[in-house]
Every structure is written in C-alpha cells, then in structure tokens.
Design a protein around this motif. Structure first.
Motif, mmCIF file in Angstrom:
data_model
loop_
_atom_site.group_PDB
_atom_site.id
_atom_site.type_symbol
_atom_site.label_atom_id
_atom_site.label_comp_id
_atom_site.label_asym_id
_atom_site.label_seq_id
_atom_site.Cartn_x
_atom_site.Cartn_y
_atom_site.Cartn_z
ATOM 1 N N ILE A 405 0.839 -1.201 0.000
ATOM 2 C CA ILE A 405 0.000 0.000 0.000
ATOM 3 C C ILE A 405 0.874 1.250 0.000
ATOM 4 O O ILE A 405 0.621 2.216 -0.743
ATOM 5 N N VAL A 406 1.911 1.239 0.831
ATOM 6 C CA VAL A 406 2.792 2.419 0.903
ATOM 7 C C VAL A 406 3.501 2.644 -0.425
ATOM 8 O O VAL A 406 3.611 3.772 -0.913
ATOM 9 N N SER A 407 3.985 1.553 -1.027
ATOM 10 C CA SER A 407 4.717 1.709 -2.287
ATOM 11 C C SER A 407 3.818 2.173 -3.419
ATOM 12 O O SER A 407 4.240 2.944 -4.285
ATOM 13 N N LEU A 408 2.548 1.720 -3.432
ATOM 14 C CA LEU A 408 1.642 2.121 -4.502
ATOM 15 C C LEU A 408 1.136 3.549 -4.324
ATOM 16 O O LEU A 408 0.893 4.253 -5.313
ATOM 17 N N GLY A 409 0.950 3.964 -3.091
ATOM 18 C CA GLY A 409 0.341 5.274 -2.863
ATOM 19 C C GLY A 409 1.301 6.382 -2.495
ATOM 20 O O GLY A 409 0.858 7.505 -2.215
ATOM 21 N N SER A 410 2.590 6.103 -2.488
ATOM 22 C CA SER A 410 3.523 7.113 -1.987
ATOM 23 C C SER A 410 4.530 7.560 -3.036
ATOM 24 O O SER A 410 5.584 8.088 -2.683
ATOM 25 N N SER A 411 4.234 7.340 -4.319
ATOM 26 C CA SER A 411 5.196 7.761 -5.334
ATOM 27 C C SER A 411 5.371 9.276 -5.322
ATOM 28 O O SER A 411 6.497 9.788 -5.387
ATOM 29 N N THR A 412 4.247 10.012 -5.217
ATOM 30 C CA THR A 412 4.328 11.474 -5.167
ATOM 31 C C THR A 412 5.018 11.935 -3.888
ATOM 32 O O THR A 412 5.834 12.870 -3.909
ATOM 33 N N VAL A 413 4.682 11.260 -2.790
ATOM 34 C CA VAL A 413 5.296 11.633 -1.509
ATOM 35 C C VAL A 413 6.794 11.408 -1.554
ATOM 36 O O VAL A 413 7.591 12.270 -1.127
ATOM 37 N N ILE A 414 7.211 10.261 -2.083
ATOM 38 C CA ILE A 414 8.640 9.974 -2.170
ATOM 39 C C ILE A 414 9.323 10.990 -3.083
ATOM 40 O O ILE A 414 10.442 11.455 -2.814
ATOM 41 N N GLY A 415 8.634 11.370 -4.190
ATOM 42 C CA GLY A 415 9.200 12.372 -5.073
ATOM 43 C C GLY A 415 9.409 13.706 -4.383
ATOM 44 O O GLY A 415 10.451 14.361 -4.555
ATOM 45 N N ASN A 416 8.438 14.116 -3.563
ATOM 46 C CA ASN A 416 8.580 15.369 -2.818
ATOM 47 C C ASN A 416 9.699 15.284 -1.780
ATOM 48 O O ASN A 416 10.434 16.250 -1.555
ATOM 49 N N ILE A 417 9.817 14.119 -1.133
ATOM 50 C CA ILE A 417 10.879 13.960 -0.134
ATOM 51 C C ILE A 417 12.252 14.049 -0.790
ATOM 52 O O ILE A 417 13.161 14.743 -0.295
ATOM 53 N N MET A 418 12.416 13.362 -1.912
ATOM 54 C CA MET A 418 13.707 13.425 -2.611
ATOM 55 C C MET A 418 13.989 14.842 -3.104
ATOM 56 O O MET A 418 15.126 15.322 -3.032
ATOM 57 N N ALA A 419 12.943 15.527 -3.606
ATOM 58 C CA ALA A 419 13.140 16.915 -4.032
ATOM 59 C C ALA A 419 13.523 17.797 -2.852
ATOM 60 O O ALA A 419 14.364 18.706 -2.975
ATOM 61 N N GLY A 420 12.913 17.543 -1.675
ATOM 62 C CA GLY A 420 13.273 18.303 -0.486
ATOM 63 C C GLY A 420 14.722 18.109 -0.106
ATOM 64 O O GLY A 420 15.411 19.065 0.301
ATOM 65 N N LEU A 421 15.226 16.856 -0.222
ATOM 66 C CA LEU A 421 16.637 16.617 0.072
ATOM 67 C C LEU A 421 17.543 17.354 -0.911
ATOM 68 O O LEU A 421 18.555 17.963 -0.522
ATOM 69 N N VAL A 422 17.190 17.302 -2.189
ATOM 70 C CA VAL A 422 18.013 17.982 -3.190
ATOM 71 C C VAL A 422 18.010 19.487 -2.954
ATOM 72 O O VAL A 422 19.055 20.158 -3.029
ATOM 73 N N ILE A 423 16.826 20.045 -2.638
ATOM 74 C CA ILE A 423 16.731 21.484 -2.383
ATOM 75 C C ILE A 423 17.579 21.865 -1.173
ATOM 76 O O ILE A 423 18.240 22.915 -1.148
ATOM 77 N N THR A 424 17.589 21.008 -0.164
ATOM 78 C CA THR A 424 18.367 21.313 1.038
ATOM 79 C C THR A 424 19.836 21.462 0.719
ATOM 80 O O THR A 424 20.507 22.401 1.188
ATOM 81 N N TYR A 425 20.382 20.550 -0.073
ATOM 82 C CA TYR A 425 21.809 20.580 -0.336
ATOM 83 C C TYR A 425 22.171 21.453 -1.540
ATOM 84 O O TYR A 425 23.339 21.798 -1.717
ATOM 85 N N MET A 426 21.190 21.822 -2.369
ATOM 86 C CA MET A 426 21.440 22.825 -3.409
ATOM 87 C C MET A 426 21.477 24.230 -2.836
ATOM 88 O O MET A 426 22.076 25.136 -3.424
ATOM 89 N N ARG A 427 20.816 24.450 -1.725
ATOM 90 C CA ARG A 427 20.781 25.726 -1.025
ATOM 91 C C ARG A 427 20.291 26.875 -1.928
ATOM 92 O O ARG A 427 20.903 27.925 -1.995
ATOM 93 N N PRO A 428 19.167 26.688 -2.648
ATOM 94 C CA PRO A 428 18.666 27.825 -3.441
ATOM 95 C C PRO A 428 18.071 28.912 -2.553
ATOM 96 O O PRO A 428 18.005 30.067 -2.956
ATOM 97 N N PHE A 429 17.638 28.556 -1.358
ATOM 98 C CA PHE A 429 17.103 29.537 -0.413
ATOM 99 C C PHE A 429 17.114 28.904 0.958
ATOM 100 O O PHE A 429 17.311 27.684 1.107
ATOM 101 N N LYS A 430 16.897 29.723 1.967
ATOM 102 C CA LYS A 430 16.764 29.234 3.325
ATOM 103 C C LYS A 430 15.641 29.989 4.009
ATOM 104 O O LYS A 430 15.038 30.903 3.422
ATOM 105 N N LEU A 431 15.341 29.606 5.226
ATOM 106 C CA LEU A 431 14.230 30.237 5.942
ATOM 107 C C LEU A 431 14.452 31.738 6.067
ATOM 108 O O LEU A 431 15.539 32.202 6.409
ATOM 109 N N GLY A 432 13.406 32.492 5.788
ATOM 110 C CA GLY A 432 13.450 33.940 5.900
ATOM 111 C C GLY A 432 13.834 34.652 4.626
ATOM 112 O O GLY A 432 13.709 35.884 4.540
ATOM 113 N N ASP A 433 14.318 33.928 3.610
ATOM 114 C CA ASP A 433 14.735 34.567 2.362
ATOM 115 C C ASP A 433 13.521 35.073 1.590
ATOM 116 O O ASP A 433 12.460 34.429 1.579
ATOM 117 N N ARG A 434 13.709 36.226 0.926
ATOM 118 C CA ARG A 434 12.708 36.729 -0.008
ATOM 119 C C ARG A 434 13.028 36.139 -1.376
ATOM 120 O O ARG A 434 14.111 36.364 -1.917
#
Length: 605
Positions: A405-434
């Motif tokens: 069930i998790v594998s079938l219904g979490s493809s979008t969630v996993i995609g967002n999590i991986m994107a969040g990790l990439v964004i964290t280490y790419m450092r395009p912005f941080k908290l408080g940035d405009r």
C-alpha cells in the motif's frame, strides 16, 4: 529348549515301547485269560465270541488313549514354545510400549496393551471406561454382583448380561500372569470404583449437590447486590468531591475539564469497574455451578479452560518474552543516545560554534533529520525479529500488505521527499529569504520534507510542493542582497528638452534620498531607449534589505516625483504633447517645496 525337545522324544519312545509290549502281552495272554470250553451248545460259542470282541475293543481303546495323550502332549509342548517366544517378544517391547490407561472420572484403573477383535488398545480402553462409568450411574447398582465368566479364548468381567471388560491371553502375557488371574485382579479394582461411583450418584449426594447449587446462586446474588451497593456509595462520595477536593484542570488558558466533567468521568469509570467486577464474579461462579454435578463437570472444566488458558498463555508469553524485551530496550536506548549526540553536533554546527570545511551551517539540521530517520529505520529493522509474532504468517502478510500500500500510494510523496533533500543541499534559499518562484514572491517561512511555505507581502500563505520547486526557476533576492547588494530599478521618461545630465543627477539624488538605498556602491542611471517623444531613463540602486524591497521601491518612486517637481522638470509618462497654449504645467504646485533665495527670502518655484 534342546533339553525339552530331547525329553519329549524320549518320552514318546517310552510310550511306543510300552504300547508294543502291551500288545504282545495281550496277544500272548488272551488264550490264557479267556478260556473257552468246548461245548456243543451254540449260546456258549456266542458268549465267547463277544468276550473276544470286548477284549479287542478294550485294547483299541487303550491304544487310542495313548495316541490322544501323545497328541495332547505334543500340542502342549508346541503351545509352551509359542508362549515362550511371545513372552520374549513382549519382554523386549515392554520398555518401549506404553500402556493405554483405562481412566474413569479421573482415576486410572488399569492398562491395556494388546488388540482384541479388531479394536486397538485405545479403543478398548475408551469402551471399557465408558462401560464402567455408565454402569456406575445406575441407582440400583450392586457392585458385589460383578462376576467373572471364562471361555476357551477370553475371560469376561460381567454385571448381569453386560460385559464390562474382556481379557485375552495376550493381556495375561503383558501382565505376566494368566488371563483368569488378571481378570480376578482387575475385578477387585472395578468393584471398588463402582462402589465409589454408586456413592457419588446416590440420592443423598444429589440432594447435597442441589443444596450447593442453591447456595452458590444465593452467594452470587449477594455478591451482585453488594457490588451495586458499593457502587452507589462510591457514586455519592464522588459527587461530594465536586465541591471539596476537585479543581478544574486547565492547559494554559484552556479549561480541559471542569469539576462537573471530572465527576461524570469518575462515575463512568466507577460504573465500568462495577461491571468488570461482576464479570469476574460470573467467570468464577459459572464454572463452579457446572462442577457441582458430575454430568456437567467436564463442561465446567471446559468453561474454566476458556478463561484460564488465554490468561496462562499470555502470562507465559510475557515471561518467555522478557529476554527479547531486554534486547529491544538495549537497542532503543543505544539508538536514542546516538540520536542525542548527533542532535548536539547539529546544533553546534547550526549555531556556528563548530565549523567544518565545506559543510554549511544550514545543512546541519536537515542532515541530522536524515540521519535520525535512518537510525530509527535501522532500529526498527533490528527490533522487528524480536517482536511478538514476528515469525507468524499473519504478521508477515500484514507487513507485506502495508508495504505494498505504501509503495503504490507514496510515489508522489517519495518524489517530494527526494526533491526536499536535493533542495536542502542545493541551497537555493533558506528560511526567511525573499524569493520569487514563478509568479509567487514572498518570504520562506517553512521548509519541510514535502512542501515549502511562502508568505507574500500581502500576508498570503502559499504552499508549494518540493517537486514543483525542482521543476521551476527560483529567484533569491535575499541571497543577492547579502552577497552583492540587490539592485532595484525603475524607469522614467523625460522630454528631450531637459538635459540628460540633469536627469541623471535628479534620479541619483532621488535614490540617495530613499531610506534603505546604499550610498556605496553609488546608484547609477542607464538610458534604455530613445523614443519618438522622449528618452527613457532607468535608475538602479543597491539595497541590503531584500525583505523591504517593496517599501524601498515605493519610497524611490515617491522621491523621484519630489525631486523632479522641485527641479521643475516634467515627467513625460504618461505622454504629454510639447505644445504650450497657455495651459498650466502638470507639476503639482502644492507639493513644490519653497526655495530659499540668496537674500534669505523664499519664493515659490
């Protein structure tokens, strides 16, 4: 065995010798013993003939008896040999073959080892036990009337015309005695048991059981009444607590439970406790009632087993699970303190107290969250085999189902999590940035593994999935402002009648007069185009506070209007025709500041 065979042959030879000598003796002595006088009478001759025939018959009878005794001896010798072999075989099997007990009302009377008439020892034991128990329930039973009846192949213990138990020669061999001796021995045991059963099923015992039954019912009724009486007393005491000891329970400024709600909750719990106590009483009383009568005693044990077996299995399960529980506790605390150590390091790096080359401080907490997740996942993987029922097929099936069930219904969630990790280490912005994300401009107020939230200048909260951020272009105003200084700009169009150097100076003065604009680097002006009616000037100014970009830009526009009005220069946007027929200028008169003359007097510009 050889001696017995030799003696048997010797005995047979002696018998044959005796028989031959007897025949010779009879033949030689017949004329001497039977004297037939020669008489002319015919009756005398007939009597003599009869006597001769009688003597011959006696001789034949003696010979036949000798032959029968010989055959009987041979048969007995064969039976003795067969019995000896059977005894040897039984002795070899005795240590390996457990007997089947004949159990009547919990008492073991005797054991059976051999088959009989196609019935196994287990079937014989059950039939014998049923027969004895059924006979023991008769009210007119006379146990001393049990007797033994023996035939050529079996010995029966009987009561009236009913066979209770049958014993064969095989049973006697297993008991090291004859079947008649075995039957006599077991008859005494059966008679004693029948006497006990008769005593147990007598009218006096039935009366006592009925009395016990009534007493148990009365006791249970009194227990129910006492439980209800105690509940009513407790309910009154709880209601009195409302005005004495109970106080409202509050969390910060929220009143979670007032006194009346607490009273209602306590009364509800007391009522639940009353029903639990009543149920426990019934669980004890019902098996007790069924155990009073022998006919329902087995049912009482069954009902009690329904209660006791789950409790016993749970208790022993807990006892057997204690070693695994200690293992789980050790694994949990090891991972817990390891996570605490990583949290301390992440906090030190995030605060700037600990610096690692090539590792940015804003990576510290996200990296800590990743390691914490991995450690807890590793902990679950280690604990999983020690969980109760982890080896059962049901537990495995549920685990596979949940994983599917998790594998079938979490493809979008996993995609967002991986994107969040990439964004964290790419450092395009941080908290408080405009930042500006496509058409959305605002400050980053929250970054999670799944989404990023932006607050716009209009106080609008925009939630954007991390996967969308990965596929869009992002403009970070704050990062540019911190590093280089963010350049804000605006365009104005001034007529060709105003010298461009004067326009440049007015625009620079307007920028320097704006709060938030940096004097170093100095603002600069670019001419972007020369239109048919006017040239277009672009003022560019450096700012350090990207959060105030909108306000600084607004102030800059206001100062441009003020500076150009003070210098009596018209802003040709929107378009104005450069034709004067005596109409007033478009410069607002009320906003023009008074100019100071050289003599110290003021005059309107």
């Amino acid at each position: 065995m050889k001696n017995n065979r030799f003696l048997s042959i010797l005995f047979i030879c002696l018998l044959l010798a005796v028989g031959v000598s007897a025949q010779n003796t009879v033949k030689t002595s017949v004329p001497d013993t039977i004297i037939i006088p020669v008489v002319p009478d015919s009756d005398t001759i007939g009597i003599a003939r009869v006597r001769n025939e009688l003597a011959a018959a006696k001789l034949n009878e003696a010979n036949m008896r000798m032959e029968i005794e010989l055959l009987k001896y041979q048969a007995d010798a064969a039976d003795s040999l067969k019995q000896a072999k059977q005894m040897q075989r039984i002795d070899s099997l005795r240590a390996l073959t457990p007997g089947v007990p004949v159990v009547v009302t919990g008492d073991t009377l005797f054991y059976l080892y051999a088959k009989r008439g196609g019935y196994t020892p287990q079937q014989r034991a059950q039939m014998d036990a049923d027969a004895i128990e059924e006979l023991g329930k008769r009210f007119n039973l006379n146990p001393d009337s049990v007797y033994i009846e023996s035939t050529d192949i079996v010995t029966d213990i009987m009561y009236g015309n009913k066979v209770i138990v049958s014993f064969t020669d095989q049973d006697g061999l297993w008991a090291n005695c004859s079947r008649d001796q075995l039957a006599a021995k077991e008859r005494q045991v059966i008679v004693q048991k029948l006497k006990e059963l008769k005593e147990e099923h007598s009218a006096w015992q039935l009366g006592k059981r009925i009395l016990y039954f009534i007493l148990v019912l009365a006791g249970q009724y009194l227990l129910f009444w006492l439980t209800s009486w105690l509940y009513r007393k407790l309910k009154v005491r709880i209601q009195k607590l409302k005005d004495t000891k109970l106080k409202p329970i509050s969390i910060q400024n929220y009143q979670l439970l007032d006194t009346q709600k607490q009273v209602n909750l306590l009364i509800f719990l007391a009522n639940i406790g009353r029903y639990v106590v009543m149920l426990l009483q019934l669980l004890i009383t019902v098996p007790l009632l069924f155990s009073i009568f022998p006919q329902t005693k087995d049912l009482a044990y069954t009902i009690f087993s329904y209660i006791w077996n789950p409790v016993k299995s749970i208790f022993w399960g807990i006892v057997e699970y204690i070693p695994n529980l200690f293992t789980i506790i050790i694994i949990y605390y090891a991972v817990k303190y390891l996570v605490k150590g990583l949290r301390y390091l992440a906090t030190e790096i995030d605060s700037g107290h600990l610096k690692i080359t090539g590792f940015y401080p804003d990576w510290a907490l996200p990296t800590f969250h990743i390691f914490r997740f991995l450690l807890y996942a590793f902990m679950i993987a280690m604990i999983y085999p020690y969980l109760p029922g982890a080896d059962s097929d049901i537990f495995k099936g549920i685990s596979v189902f949940v994983g599917l069930i998790v594998s079938l219904g979490s493809s979008t969630v996993i995609g967002n999590i991986m994107a969040g990790l990439v964004i964290t280490y790419m450092r395009p912005f941080k908290l408080g940035d405009r930042i500006k994300l496509n058409d959305t401009t605002g400050n980053v107020i929250e970054k999670t593994a799944l989404v990023t939230r932006i607050k716009t200048p209009k106080n609008e909260l925009v939630t954007i999935p991390n996967s969308f951020i990965m596929s869009s272009h992002t403009v970070n105003y704050s990062s540019s402002a911190r590093t280089y200084g963010l350049i804000i700009h605006t365009e104005v169009s001034i007529g060709y009648d105003v010298p461009w150097r004067k326009v440049h100076q007015l625009l620079i003065d307007s920028a320097l007069a704006t709060e938030g604009v940096s004097a170093d680097p100095e603002p600069f002006v670019l001419e972007t185009s020369l239109q048919d009616w006017y040239p277009v000037y672009q003022i560019n100014a450096y700012i350090k506070e990207a959060d105030k970009l909108t306000q600084i830009h607004s102030d800059l526009l206001q100062n441009i209007q003020d500076k150009f009005a003070e210098a009596d220069v018209e802003i040709m946007s929107p378009h104005y025709m450069a034709m004067r027929d005596g109409n007033e200028s478009t410069i607002p008169k009320e906003d023009i500041k008074p100019q100071t003359t050289g003599t110290g007097s003021t005059k309107p510009a």
